[in-house]
Motif scaffolding. Sequence first.
Motif, mmCIF file in Angstrom:
data_model
loop_
_atom_site.group_PDB
_atom_site.id
_atom_site.type_symbol
_atom_site.label_atom_id
_atom_site.label_comp_id
_atom_site.label_asym_id
_atom_site.label_seq_id
_atom_site.Cartn_x
_atom_site.Cartn_y
_atom_site.Cartn_z
ATOM 1 N N ASN A 1 0.807 -1.216 0.000
ATOM 2 C CA ASN A 1 0.000 0.000 0.000
ATOM 3 C C ASN A 1 0.851 1.281 0.000
ATOM 4 O O ASN A 1 0.700 2.145 0.840
ATOM 5 C CB ASN A 1 -0.926 -0.016 1.216
ATOM 6 C CG ASN A 1 -2.153 0.839 0.966
ATOM 7 O OD1 ASN A 1 -2.447 1.163 -0.187
ATOM 8 N ND2 ASN A 1 -2.844 1.217 2.033
ATOM 9 N N ILE A 2 1.741 1.379 -0.995
ATOM 10 C CA ILE A 2 2.691 2.487 -1.054
ATOM 11 C C ILE A 2 2.066 3.723 -1.702
ATOM 12 O O ILE A 2 1.438 3.631 -2.750
ATOM 13 C CB ILE A 2 3.919 2.071 -1.900
ATOM 14 C CG1 ILE A 2 4.696 0.960 -1.216
ATOM 15 C CG2 ILE A 2 4.824 3.265 -2.160
ATOM 16 C CD1 ILE A 2 5.303 1.363 0.078
ATOM 17 N N THR A 3 2.265 4.862 -1.040
ATOM 18 C CA THR A 3 1.779 6.129 -1.584
ATOM 19 C C THR A 3 2.910 7.136 -1.570
ATOM 20 O O THR A 3 3.719 7.162 -0.633
ATOM 21 C CB THR A 3 0.634 6.677 -0.713
ATOM 22 O OG1 THR A 3 -0.351 5.659 -0.570
ATOM 23 C CG2 THR A 3 -0.017 7.894 -1.350
ATOM 24 N N LYS A 4 2.990 7.937 -2.635
ATOM 25 C CA LYS A 4 4.016 8.990 -2.669
ATOM 26 C C LYS A 4 3.479 10.211 -3.393
ATOM 27 O O LYS A 4 2.935 10.125 -4.483
ATOM 28 C CB LYS A 4 5.269 8.464 -3.408
ATOM 29 C CG LYS A 4 6.349 9.500 -3.610
ATOM 30 C CD LYS A 4 7.092 9.780 -2.323
ATOM 31 C CE LYS A 4 8.149 10.871 -2.516
ATOM 32 N NZ LYS A 4 8.756 11.231 -1.226
ATOM 33 N N LYS A 5 3.624 11.359 -2.739
ATOM 34 C CA LYS A 5 3.180 12.616 -3.346
ATOM 35 C C LYS A 5 4.383 13.478 -3.704
ATOM 36 O O LYS A 5 5.372 13.491 -2.975
ATOM 37 C CB LYS A 5 2.329 13.407 -2.351
ATOM 38 C CG LYS A 5 0.883 12.989 -2.292
ATOM 39 C CD LYS A 5 0.116 13.907 -1.343
ATOM 40 C CE LYS A 5 -1.293 13.374 -1.108
ATOM 41 N NZ LYS A 5 -1.933 13.996 0.042
ATOM 42 N N PHE A 6 4.303 14.175 -4.826
ATOM 43 C CA PHE A 6 5.274 15.226 -5.136
ATOM 44 C C PHE A 6 4.526 16.543 -5.262
ATOM 45 O O PHE A 6 3.638 16.672 -6.109
ATOM 46 C CB PHE A 6 5.997 14.938 -6.458
ATOM 47 C CG PHE A 6 6.976 13.801 -6.372
ATOM 48 C CD1 PHE A 6 8.070 13.876 -5.517
ATOM 49 C CD2 PHE A 6 6.798 12.661 -7.136
ATOM 50 C CE1 PHE A 6 8.978 12.829 -5.446
ATOM 51 C CE2 PHE A 6 7.711 11.615 -7.064
ATOM 52 C CZ PHE A 6 8.794 11.698 -6.219
ATOM 53 N N ASP A 7 4.877 17.510 -4.440
ATOM 54 C CA ASP A 7 4.212 18.816 -4.457
ATOM 55 C C ASP A 7 2.697 18.668 -4.438
ATOM 56 O O ASP A 7 1.984 19.304 -5.218
ATOM 57 C CB ASP A 7 4.625 19.618 -5.711
ATOM 58 C CG ASP A 7 6.125 19.823 -5.767
ATOM 59 O OD1 ASP A 7 6.728 20.005 -4.689
ATOM 60 O OD2 ASP A 7 6.689 19.794 -6.871
ATOM 61 N N GLY A 8 2.201 17.777 -3.591
ATOM 62 C CA GLY A 8 0.760 17.642 -3.441
ATOM 63 C C GLY A 8 0.096 16.773 -4.487
ATOM 64 O O GLY A 8 -1.073 16.416 -4.365
ATOM 65 N N ARG A 9 0.864 16.394 -5.540
ATOM 66 C CA ARG A 9 0.266 15.551 -6.589
ATOM 67 C C ARG A 9 0.639 14.101 -6.319
ATOM 68 O O ARG A 9 1.801 13.784 -6.067
ATOM 69 C CB ARG A 9 0.831 15.973 -7.951
ATOM 70 C CG ARG A 9 0.060 15.466 -9.146
ATOM 71 C CD ARG A 9 0.802 15.833 -10.430
ATOM 72 N NE ARG A 9 2.138 15.219 -10.470
ATOM 73 C CZ ARG A 9 2.354 13.967 -10.880
ATOM 74 N NH1 ARG A 9 1.353 13.202 -11.270
ATOM 75 N NH2 ARG A 9 3.582 13.467 -10.898
ATOM 76 N N LEU A 10 -0.378 13.221 -6.388
ATOM 77 C CA LEU A 10 -0.121 11.805 -6.126
ATOM 78 C C LEU A 10 0.655 11.195 -7.292
ATOM 79 O O LEU A 10 0.169 11.179 -8.421
ATOM 80 C CB LEU A 10 -1.448 11.059 -5.959
ATOM 81 C CG LEU A 10 -1.954 10.873 -4.528
ATOM 82 C CD1 LEU A 10 -3.327 10.206 -4.568
ATOM 83 C CD2 LEU A 10 -0.989 10.041 -3.707
#
Lengths: 302, 520
Positions: A6-15
């Motif tokens: 269940n990995i999640t990663k955001k860059f500058d608020g964008r998924l």
Amino acid sequence: MLSLKNITKKFDGRLAVDGISFEVETGETLVLLGTSGCGKTTTLRMINRLEEPDSGDILLDGKSVKDFDVQELRRGMGYVLQNHGLFPHYTVAENIATVPNLMNWDKKKILNEMESLFEKLNLDPTIRDKFPEQLSGGQKQRVGLARALITQPAVLLMDEPFGALDSITRISIRKELKGLADFQEKTIVMVTHDVQEAFDMADRICVMDQGRIMQLGTPESLLFDSSNAFVKQFLKDQRLQLELKTVKIDELKSVLPVEWYMNSGFKSGQSVWEVLEDSLASGDATIPDPGMLMKGFFSFKK
Amino acid sequence: MNEEQSFWEFIHEQSGKLLDQTWAHIGLTFISLILALVIALPLGVFIARKQKLAGAVLGFAGILQTIPSIALLGIMIPFLGIGPKPAILALFLYALLPIIRNTYTGITEVDRTVKDAAKGMGMSDWQILTKVELPLAFPVLMAGIRTAAVINIGVATLAAYIAAGGLGEFIFGGIALNNRNMILAGAVPAAMLAIVFDFLLSQLQKLNLKKINIFGLLLPLVLILCCSFYVLPTKIGGRMLAGFTPEFMGRSDGFLGLQQKYNFKMETVVISDAVMYKAAFEKDLDVIDGYSTDGRLKAYDLVTLIDDKGIFPPYYAAPLVRRSTLVAHPELTAVLNQLSGTINDSVMTSLNYRVDNLKESPELVAKNFLQEKGLFKRDRLGKGATIRIGSKIFGEQYILAQMYRFLIIGNTDLSVETKTGLGGTKICFDALTNNQIDFYPEYTGTALLVLLKSDAKVIDQLKGEKDAVYKYVKDKMRNDLQLEWLKPIGFNNAYALMMRREQAQSLRIKTISDLTNHLK
């Protein structure tokens, strides 16, 4: 075994990566396939912690990667980069010896390993003291592979490893790699946007779009068992070739006439595509009759 | 006139001094450069990591770079006194920007993929820095160091202004004394140093620094640093120290005369006239040379020592005018001579004091004085030819130039252009002979010794007599150079040695002989 939970990663608020989970068995090759920006490279980079996930966990043989010393973790995973990422100020030999030097290997051991890798990867020994800028594209990528393989890591991460190569070089390196025993034993995660490459290399393929997994399965299941509209669309243009490459001639036994089957001279384990190629190459289009083979292939599909 | 000495003869004769100056120059440059490296390199690496700070740090270093060198040196005197310390600090500050900027640029320009690869291979941050980033940034970094080295060799010439030694001693002495050989003896080695340094550093750039060894690099740096300190001029504590201007150091009626006639053997440094008085006041120096009418005598409570053996010839001021100007405007002679006999030494000292220390404008001081003497007349707004008045770059000359301006525009229909601040004697005199100015106030002693370079026989004959010197230079310049001396203004702005009043009194020193006796 490598497992992502269940990995999640955001860059500058964008998924960039949105709740990804999968497992890679020891010795398995998993290919992350998708268009650019789908999150496949970010997913790969989280495995050796070049990026840290915002949530979720990644386990290597049951232990979270966060619990490893980050440098130990990375040294234990081979890493092949797009555009090779060789150090321009290091010679070929110094590039390949990077990780062993970090691990304080004995000089002799490094030399021995390097010698055998040169042989396995068809590298000309005279380039040892050259600098990367003096090499051809194919040589650079082979050196990049050698650098990742020299410590014989159990896990190999490859980010578009053949992306910068012309198609002929790409196919020949792929073939060589697949033939290597070293390669077959490793747990491999590879990123590509090239569908043919994915089908060529993968045990299983994970198709991604907008940070999510569209479908994960063997090449056959992607072709013949897909209910996902995105996957269907993604494979559409190359479907026939992919199917011919995926289906083994042995699978057509039940739908082909017995005498054809006896006279054609194919080898067990060949794909339909390979048998067709052989028959075209032989110049004698009647044995084995390609028309009959195609007919059999289509009735098999039904 | 003396036979012109050749450059090589000069170098040969002064080789000891030249060697000292060159070593001091190298020492100053090296120390400041290495200190700058020690600070700027880590700072450059730091801002490459924290890019948000890069703008502020580079901006600040940029501002330091724009401060004029002399101003920077001047600012530091109150904190660091005179000598190598403020010079090194100033040079250090100038070397910062090129090194920080090039370190930063070099590191940020390393290919992202390569940094990623290094990280992915499992290198630590330190290993990435030393094995990948610094070696790849090395050419750019070295370019920055080379720039800093060349800048520092240039700026280090100014160290001579604050008694830190270096090749500037010859350069500024040469300019002040109109001695081309002396200028070249400083300028040529300085230029050669710049070329040699740049070449050596370019060789260093070719070294294979792949396996950069920080300690292997630091060791020679530290060694060089220690050696550099060794060659710098040092003040010996407890003993009296003299500070003389570059001009005074090279003049036969200056330091050379002191040595010959008084057997003067004091510890001596070279320093700019701009900071010398202040340094004496701050007790960094005990004896300085100066002009007997200088306003700072009054401001810093200094006393002049009596020249009991008569080595300082008279320096009576008078306008030195192009003859062609006097022929074209005959009324000028009488107008300029109005000032004659109106200003004695103490009057001139207090006028100078008002300008140099009370910061009144030379124009106002000149006007007030003329009004007092009843010589001031309203501007006739004449549309006649323009008379160009020159002046050297100090207060007294500015005041005199303004007085002459008021006299001309008040008494004639001529207009006036003032070209004040023409550097030293040589610049002023060249401007006059090249018809770029019409006249400027000059001193008889300067004309005798510097402009005419009279030989020792002539000087001895004149015996330092005021009228004899005036007559000699007047005749000589009229015949040889078509220049006219008008009547002397009255004051004698001669060289003098000065001490703090309180120290001179406590040591009972009144004459130069008293001083040399005290030193024994």
